[in-house]
Design a protein around this motif. Structure first.
Motif, short mmCIF file in Angstrom:
data_model
loop_
_atom_site.label_atom_id
_atom_site.label_comp_id
_atom_site.label_asym_id
_atom_site.label_seq_id
_atom_site.Cartn_x
_atom_site.Cartn_y
_atom_site.Cartn_z
N ARG A 157 -16.57 -17.37 -13.92
CA ARG A 157 -17.71 -17.40 -13.00
C ARG A 157 -17.94 -16.04 -12.36
NH1 ARG A 157 -15.68 -22.64 -11.72
NH2 ARG A 157 -14.47 -21.77 -9.99
N ASN A 158 -16.85 -15.37 -11.98
CA ASN A 158 -17.01 -14.04 -11.39
C ASN A 158 -17.61 -13.06 -12.38
OD1 ASN A 158 -15.88 -14.98 -9.03
ND2 ASN A 158 -13.80 -14.33 -9.54
N GLN A 159 -17.20 -13.18 -13.64
CA GLN A 159 -17.74 -12.29 -14.66
C GLN A 159 -19.23 -12.55 -14.88
OE1 GLN A 159 -15.71 -12.55 -18.40
NE2 GLN A 159 -16.78 -10.82 -19.31
N GLN A 160 -19.62 -13.82 -14.88
CA GLN A 160 -21.03 -14.15 -15.02
C GLN A 160 -21.85 -13.62 -13.85
OE1 GLN A 160 -21.22 -18.36 -15.54
NE2 GLN A 160 -20.48 -18.31 -17.65
N ALA A 161 -21.26 -13.72 -12.64
CA ALA A 161 -21.98 -13.22 -11.46
C ALA A 161 -22.17 -11.71 -11.54
CB ALA A 161 -21.22 -13.60 -10.19
N GLN A 162 -21.18 -11.01 -12.09
CA GLN A 162 -21.29 -9.55 -12.19
C GLN A 162 -22.36 -9.11 -13.17
OE1 GLN A 162 -17.36 -8.19 -13.13
NE2 GLN A 162 -16.52 -8.69 -11.11
N VAL A 163 -22.60 -9.90 -14.23
CA VAL A 163 -23.62 -9.52 -15.20
C VAL A 163 -24.98 -10.11 -14.85
CG1 VAL A 163 -21.93 -9.27 -17.04
CG2 VAL A 163 -23.06 -11.48 -16.70
N GLY A 164 -25.08 -10.76 -13.70
CA GLY A 164 -26.37 -11.23 -13.22
C GLY A 164 -26.73 -12.64 -13.63
N THR A 165 -25.77 -13.41 -14.10
CA THR A 165 -26.07 -14.79 -14.47
C THR A 165 -26.25 -15.62 -13.21
OG1 THR A 165 -24.76 -14.55 -16.47
CG2 THR A 165 -25.23 -16.80 -15.71
#
Length: 312
Positions: free
Chosen positions: A145-153
């Protein structure tokens, strides 16, 4: 021949010296079980004795206690022997069958206890492994989830749960003013007056009783209403019935005057909550006055407005 004798001496010499260091064994063999018990207990507490000597002393101590009819204490010694030095067993060739059977009973119980503890430990290990796997899974999901938030998901928006009905049980005294515009529309005078009422309701349903004051127009009114929506403003419809105790006077021109008359009809309006307790009331109602005497109109169109205070 000589080598065989030498070998036998080499085997028996350590055993004889070992036995010589355990005087309690000699007491046991002579049948002096009380002395044997005391001496063997001293050997168990003697730091100079090694583990094998203490294990042998514990066997003879259990045998001495059994001979003294102290089976419970003998049981404790055999249990301690099985826990601390399980290699040492009770020799059935040297000791009575009762002691051998008691040792078997001790070992069976300890073995069952060991199996139970192993099963419990295995279950604890399984639970710990499952919790660890669940923890790692949560960490991986959180990292994803953190990775998705970083790429703008953008996460899917959460849909709020629908709000429950605002209307609850209520008991509300009311004061209103009214005007009969039907009389004015037909060329007569606008009849006006005040009313005191009481409303009781729950959810969207409510019932209201009012006393209308206005000269000859004094009356009792009963309504059954239904509220729409759950917001601050709630539209309302109602069925209405009115009792006029005394309408007009009996004259030659108006022989039907006097007496009670009934009116039936409906009303539409709304309720506006100014606060948790205070509400603004607005209604427009139409009624038919049954057997209306002259000069009263058979059709009543009444506009009313007022305030109510919720006690509950």
């Amino acid at each position: 021949m000589f080598p065989r004798l030498l070998l036998l001496l080499l085997v028996l010499l350590p055993l004889s010296s070992w036995a010589a260091r355990l005087p309690g064994i000699r007491f046991y063999e002579r049948g002096e079980y009380a002395k044997a018990s005391r001496a063997l207990k001293q050997d168990l507490n003697n730091p100079k004795r090694n583990d094998e000597q203490k294990a042998l002393a514990r066997v003879y101590l259990a045998a001495s206690l059994m001979a003294l009819e102290k089976e419970d204490e003998a049981y404790e010694q055999l249990e301690e022997l099985a826990r601390t030095y399980p290699e040492q067993r009770v020799d059935p060739a040297l000791f009575p069958p009762r002691l051998v059977e008691l040792e078997l009973k001790v070992r069976e119980r300890l073995n069952a206890e060991r199996l139970r503890q192993e099963a419990e430990q295995a279950e604890l290990n399984r639970i710990a492994a499952a919790e660890e796997a669940e923890r790692r899974k949560r960490e991986q999901e959180e990292a994803a989830r953190n990775q998705q938030a970083q790429v703008g998901t953008v996460d899917e928006p959460q849909v709020p749960a629908p709000a429950g009905p605002v209307s609850t049980f209520r008991l509300r005294p009311e004061i209103t003013g009214y005007g009969d515009v039907g009389a004015a529309l037909s060329g007569g005078q606008l009849a006006m007056g005040g009313a005191l009422g009481l409303t009781i309701g729950g959810g969207p349903l409510e019932a209201t009783v009012r006393t209308l004051a206005g000269g000859e127009r004094w009356a009792w009114e009963l309504e059954a209403g239904y509220l729409f929506g759950t917001g601050a403003f709630q539209p309302r419809v109602a069925l209405r019935g009115t009792l006029f105790p005394d309408v007009g006077k009996v004259t030659a021109e108006n022989p039907n005057g006097g007496g009670a008359r009934f009116g039936i009809g409906a009303a539409v309006g709304g309720r506006l909550a100014l606060s948790r307790q205070l509400s603004l009331l607005m209604d427009v109602g139409g009624e038919v006055l049954l057997n209306a005497p002259e000069p009263y109109n058979a059709t009543l169109i009444v506009i009313s407005a007022g305030v109510g205070y919720n006690l509950f």
